[in-house]
Design a protein around this motif. Structure first.
Motif, PDB file in Angstrom:
ATOM      1  N   SER A   1       0.783  -1.222   0.000  1.00 23.69           N
ATOM      2  CA  SER A   1       0.000   0.000   0.000  1.00 23.69           C
ATOM      3  C   SER A   1       0.816   1.274   0.000  1.00 23.69           C
ATOM      4  O   SER A   1       0.259   2.353  -0.045  1.00 23.69           O
ATOM      5  CB  SER A   1      -0.975   0.010   1.166  1.00 23.69           C
ATOM      6  OG  SER A   1      -0.304  -0.170   2.356  1.00 23.69           O
ATOM      7  N   ALA A   2       2.131   1.173   0.009  1.00 28.00           N
ATOM      8  CA  ALA A   2       2.959   2.379  -0.100  1.00 28.00           C
ATOM      9  C   ALA A   2       3.525   2.546  -1.502  1.00 28.00           C
ATOM     10  O   ALA A   2       4.403   3.380  -1.716  1.00 28.00           O
ATOM     11  CB  ALA A   2       4.098   2.319   0.906  1.00 28.00           C
ATOM     12  N   ILE A   3       3.007   1.786  -2.472  1.00 29.12           N
ATOM     13  CA  ILE A   3       3.583   1.840  -3.817  1.00 29.12           C
ATOM     14  C   ILE A   3       3.480   3.233  -4.430  1.00 29.12           C
ATOM     15  O   ILE A   3       4.326   3.627  -5.220  1.00 29.12           O
ATOM     16  CB  ILE A   3       2.905   0.815  -4.749  1.00 29.12           C
ATOM     17  CG1 ILE A   3       1.384   1.043  -4.767  1.00 29.12           C
ATOM     18  CG2 ILE A   3       3.238  -0.609  -4.338  1.00 29.12           C
ATOM     19  CD1 ILE A   3       0.669   0.194  -5.788  1.00 29.12           C
ATOM     20  N   GLY A   4       2.443   3.992  -4.054  1.00 25.79           N
ATOM     21  CA  GLY A   4       2.281   5.318  -4.621  1.00 25.79           C
ATOM     22  C   GLY A   4       3.282   6.327  -4.114  1.00 25.79           C
ATOM     23  O   GLY A   4       3.392   7.432  -4.660  1.00 25.79           O
ATOM     24  N   MET A   5       4.038   5.982  -3.066  1.00 26.47           N
ATOM     25  CA  MET A   5       4.972   6.943  -2.496  1.00 26.47           C
ATOM     26  C   MET A   5       6.113   7.298  -3.444  1.00 26.47           C
ATOM     27  O   MET A   5       6.695   8.390  -3.326  1.00 26.47           O
ATOM     28  CB  MET A   5       5.541   6.417  -1.174  1.00 26.47           C
ATOM     29  CG  MET A   5       4.559   6.485  -0.018  1.00 26.47           C
ATOM     30  SD  MET A   5       5.312   6.043   1.573  1.00 26.47           S
ATOM     31  CE  MET A   5       6.403   7.444   1.853  1.00 26.47           C
ATOM     32  N   ILE A   6       6.424   6.449  -4.393  1.00 23.32           N
ATOM     33  CA  ILE A   6       7.528   6.794  -5.287  1.00 23.32           C
ATOM     34  C   ILE A   6       7.141   7.920  -6.236  1.00 23.32           C
ATOM     35  O   ILE A   6       8.010   8.538  -6.850  1.00 23.32           O
ATOM     36  CB  ILE A   6       8.040   5.583  -6.086  1.00 23.32           C
ATOM     37  CG1 ILE A   6       6.959   5.012  -7.002  1.00 23.32           C
ATOM     38  CG2 ILE A   6       8.614   4.530  -5.184  1.00 23.32           C
ATOM     39  CD1 ILE A   6       7.518   4.102  -8.068  1.00 23.32           C
ATOM     40  N   THR A   7       5.832   8.202  -6.359  1.00 21.66           N
ATOM     41  CA  THR A   7       5.452   9.353  -7.170  1.00 21.66           C
ATOM     42  C   THR A   7       5.965  10.645  -6.543  1.00 21.66           C
ATOM     43  O   THR A   7       6.145  11.644  -7.241  1.00 21.66           O
ATOM     44  CB  THR A   7       3.924   9.437  -7.331  1.00 21.66           C
ATOM     45  OG1 THR A   7       3.302   9.602  -6.049  1.00 21.66           O
ATOM     46  CG2 THR A   7       3.378   8.176  -7.984  1.00 21.66           C
ATOM     47  N   ASN A   8       6.199  10.638  -5.233  1.00 22.66           N
ATOM     48  CA  ASN A   8       6.756  11.819  -4.566  1.00 22.66           C
ATOM     49  C   ASN A   8       8.219  12.036  -4.913  1.00 22.66           C
ATOM     50  O   ASN A   8       8.790  13.072  -4.563  1.00 22.66           O
ATOM     51  CB  ASN A   8       6.600  11.701  -3.052  1.00 22.66           C
ATOM     52  CG  ASN A   8       5.154  11.566  -2.617  1.00 22.66           C
ATOM     53  OD1 ASN A   8       4.789  10.599  -1.954  1.00 22.66           O
ATOM     54  ND2 ASN A   8       4.308  12.511  -2.991  1.00 22.66           N
ATOM     55  N   MET A   9       8.820  11.056  -5.599  1.00 18.90           N
ATOM     56  CA  MET A   9      10.209  11.192  -6.050  1.00 18.90           C
ATOM     57  C   MET A   9      10.268  11.630  -7.512  1.00 18.90           C
ATOM     58  O   MET A   9      11.347  11.668  -8.100  1.00 18.90           O
ATOM     59  CB  MET A   9      10.937   9.852  -5.896  1.00 18.90           C
ATOM     60  CG  MET A   9      10.904   9.261  -4.509  1.00 18.90           C
ATOM     61  SD  MET A   9      11.743  10.281  -3.284  1.00 18.90           S
ATOM     62  CE  MET A   9      13.424  10.248  -3.906  1.00 18.90           C
ATOM     63  N   ALA A  10       9.130  12.002  -8.104  1.00 13.95           N
ATOM     64  CA  ALA A  10       9.044  12.238  -9.548  1.00 13.95           C
ATOM     65  C   ALA A  10      10.041  13.274 -10.050  1.00 13.95           C
ATOM     66  O   ALA A  10      10.568  13.146 -11.162  1.00 13.95           O
ATOM     67  CB  ALA A  10       7.623  12.665  -9.913  1.00 13.95           C
ATOM     68  N   GLU A  11      10.307  14.296  -9.253  1.00 17.63           N
ATOM     69  CA  GLU A  11      11.167  15.374  -9.718  1.00 17.63           C
ATOM     70  C   GLU A  11      12.652  15.075  -9.548  1.00 17.63           C
ATOM     71  O   GLU A  11      13.501  15.943  -9.761  1.00 17.63           O
ATOM     72  CB  GLU A  11      10.767  16.670  -8.997  1.00 17.63           C
ATOM     73  CG  GLU A  11       9.365  17.123  -9.394  1.00 17.63           C
ATOM     74  CD  GLU A  11       8.809  18.253  -8.549  1.00 17.63           C
ATOM     75  OE1 GLU A  11       9.608  19.132  -8.139  1.00 17.63           O
ATOM     76  OE2 GLU A  11       7.595  18.266  -8.300  1.00 17.63           O
ATOM     77  N   GLU A  12      12.964  13.825  -9.182  1.00 13.93           N
ATOM     78  CA  GLU A  12      14.355  13.375  -9.107  1.00 13.93           C
ATOM     79  C   GLU A  12      14.600  12.195 -10.046  1.00 13.93           C
ATOM     80  O   GLU A  12      15.603  11.510  -9.940  1.00 13.93           O
ATOM     81  CB  GLU A  12      14.692  12.980  -7.664  1.00 13.93           C
ATOM     82  CG  GLU A  12      14.578  14.138  -6.677  1.00 13.93           C
ATOM     83  CD  GLU A  12      14.674  13.702  -5.236  1.00 13.93           C
ATOM     84  OE1 GLU A  12      15.744  13.238  -4.809  1.00 13.93           O
ATOM     85  OE2 GLU A  12      13.654  13.814  -4.525  1.00 13.93           O
ATOM     86  N   VAL A  13      13.644  11.969 -10.964  1.00 11.52           N
ATOM     87  CA  VAL A  13      13.694  10.818 -11.860  1.00 11.52           C
ATOM     88  C   VAL A  13      13.856  11.282 -13.303  1.00 11.52           C
ATOM     89  O   VAL A  13      13.200  12.228 -13.741  1.00 11.52           O
ATOM     90  CB  VAL A  13      12.397   9.978 -11.738  1.00 11.52           C
ATOM     91  CG1 VAL A  13      12.395   8.825 -12.736  1.00 11.52           C
ATOM     92  CG2 VAL A  13      12.242   9.457 -10.323  1.00 11.52           C
ATOM     93  N   HIS A  14      14.753  10.615 -14.048  1.00  9.99           N
ATOM     94  CA  HIS A  14      14.876  10.868 -15.477  1.00  9.99           C
ATOM     95  C   HIS A  14      13.600  10.385 -16.179  1.00  9.99           C
ATOM     96  O   HIS A  14      13.093   9.301 -15.893  1.00  9.99           O
ATOM     97  CB  HIS A  14      16.070  10.115 -16.061  1.00  9.99           C
ATOM     98  CG  HIS A  14      17.384  10.383 -15.385  1.00  9.99           C
ATOM     99  ND1 HIS A  14      17.974  11.625 -15.339  1.00  9.99           N
ATOM    100  CD2 HIS A  14      18.225   9.548 -14.708  1.00  9.99           C
ATOM    101  CE1 HIS A  14      19.122  11.551 -14.679  1.00  9.99           C
ATOM    102  NE2 HIS A  14      19.302  10.304 -14.279  1.00  9.99           N
TER     103      HIS A  14
END
Length: 520
Positions: A247-260
């Protein structure tokens, strides 16, 4: 990818972010492998299945553990696909509350965004808390392997929790540029650890071996006190908890501005993580179920954390049990670091849109610590430390942390998906990652599953309910809701206008929704 190609991709991503309303403030340093492994680190499958194993044993035992895992994996895949689709169109660290603003009607978008944003930050704070707190309890269980007579007091457990939290926070503060490499190390540790546990448990089996009918079909709901059907779902608590698995899978969207190239990479990471995690969970669970010691003995552990005793009995020695315990402990620490990092980004993003008190301070990026949102990280950490004090008054606190995290994050994920459904999915027609004609069905299943999970995580694991066994998740959930509502009346309604959206983007979204048969 060459340095030139990477620079070109980052330039495109920067322009795309500006079209979403934000300036590029952080360095883009994560590719598909890094963000996928970060997702797997946050899921921490072996830790998530082992740390709260007592709940599965209470709920019914082997049948609940294996088939519950399969069921939850399938249902969570619909959520992953739904989030991946929306994220591919709006790849920003603001995540779900930004999506609600873009998808909802002009009349409701600000309030929907505010509600979702507070659900998100409360969810990420409590999920990070449940991981660090669960790791502290795991340390108590590890000490119990060699010192079974020691019963940790609430204060001792809390102090260990502070130590775990400090380690995770220090890594996030001073080793930010090394975190992608740490996520890769975590993935290697996890997969090798699962292999080691598979081999060692299968060979030793000192507590005896079970038949295939027991490992895959034994179901005993008597420990929970619930009816057999509901007891099965109570046993799902560990496998759907955001602190432990999916249920924490959506948390990586908070890293979007550090992803190529986030529009392409983030959807892949979200969707691929579920089958990878599901398979690793099956490989981890099966040897344990075939060699599981007597359940009654495991549930008598005073700490409520039987993993140390379980591995010791299976391996037939304290050294063997400690070795397997250490693998799980390592996964827990890696998870604590990754999840604390993601929680700080969610906090920073919400502060950037002026939704958190003293937002100017909490939205700053440190130029001295590799683009770390220091104040947002410290805020997230301090809130966890304060919430951890609840444990001193009630040992049921850990279940409350887990439950409120599921409820908050589940609701925050469901809102943009539900809004998109009500709009006839008009805004998703041009999403780079598109679900096509199956989108409506996939979205509907995801929303219904989250609604059921929110009810499930409000329930106590055993009945009759006592002060100690009571699940306080709903109380904490409502408490945070009241706090956010009061702050909205005092400050939010005056200063929060939602994310900063370029006018042309807003006009385009409104035009799409005007043709929708259903409107929010």
């Amino acid at each position: 990818m060459s340095a030139k190609d990477s620079a070109d991709v980052d330039a495109v991503a920067r322009v795309g972010l500006e079209k979403l309303g934000y300036k590029q403030e952080m360095s883009r340093s994560r590719g598909l492998v890094h963000i996928l492994f970060m997702t797997l680190a946050i899921m921490a499958v072996p830790y998530g299945l082992a740390a709260p194993i007592a709940t599965s044993l209470i709920g019914g035992g082997p049948a609940v553990m294996i088939w519950g895992w399969v069921l939850v994996s399938v249902l969570t895949q619909t959520l992953a696909l739904s989030l991946a689709e929306i994220c591919s169109k709006y790849p920003t660290s603001a995540g779900a509350y930004y999506w609600c603003y873009r998808l909802a009607s002009p009349r409701t978008r600000v309030l929907a965004s505010w509600i979702n944003g507070w659900l998100t930050v409360v969810g990420v704070w409590t999920i990070a808390l449940s991981v660090t707190f669960g790791t502290a309890q795991l340390i108590v269980a590890g000490a119990g392997i060699y010192y079974p007579e020691w019963i940790a007091t609430a204060w001792e457990t809390y102090l260990i929790f502070l130590g775990v939290t400090a380690v995770a926070s220090l890594f996030c503060l001073f080793f930010n540029k090394h975190l992608p490499a740490i996520d890769i190390i975590c993935a290697c540790w996890t997969f090798l650890g699962i292999l080691v546990i598979l081999i060692c448990v299968s060979i030793k089996a000192a507590a005896g071996r079970h038949s295939i009918s027991y490992a895959l079909g034994h179901f005993d709901p008597s420990y929970s006190g619930w009816t057999p059907g509901w007891s099965f779902f109570i046993g799902l608590l560990p496998v759907w908890s955001p602190a432990y698995t999916f249920s924490a899978i959506g948390m990586i969207t908070n890293m979007a501005e550090e992803v190529h190239n986030p529009s392409e990479i983030l959807p892949k990471a979200i969707t691929w993580s579920i089958p990878i995690g599901a398979l690793s969970g099956v490989v981890f669970l099966l040897p344990i179920l075939f060699t599981l010691p007597d359940v009654a003995i495991l549930l008598q552990v005073s700490s409520g954390q039987p993993i140390g005793l379980m591995f010791t009995l299976i391996m037939g020695s304290r050294a063997g049990g400690f070795g397997l315990w250490f693998i799980i402990f390592g996964i827990g620490m890696f998870c604590a670091i990754s999840i604390s990092c993601a929680a700080s980004r969610a906090t920073w993003a919400f502060a950037r849109d002026k939704a958190i008190p003293f937002h100017r301070s909490f939205s700053k990026i440190s130029p001295y610590l590799d683009d770390v949102p220091v104040n947002a990280l410290l805020l997230s950490t301090v809130i966890q430390v304060l919430l951890g004090l609840i444990y001193l008054g009630s040992t049921a606190a850990f279940n409350a942390f887990v439950g409120v995290a599921v409820m908050c994050l589940g609701a925050s994920y469901a809102m943009p998906v539900a809004i998109s459904l009500m709009n006839g999915r008009q805004d998703m027609h041009d999403a780079p990652f598109n679900l096509g004609r199956f989108g409506t069905t996939i979205n509907a299943i995801a929303v219904l599953w989250i609604m059921f999970a929110m009810v499930l995580f409000s329930m106590p694991a055993v009945i009759p309910v006592t002060r100690v066994s009571m699940n306080y998740a709903s109380v904490v959930f409502v408490g945070f809701g009241v706090i956010s509502a009061v702050w909205y009346l005092i400050n939010g309604r005056l200063y929060y206008t939602g994310p900063s959206i370029p006018k042309e983007s807003t006009d385009s979204s409104e035009s799409n929704r005007s043709t929708s048969p259903l409107r929010m």
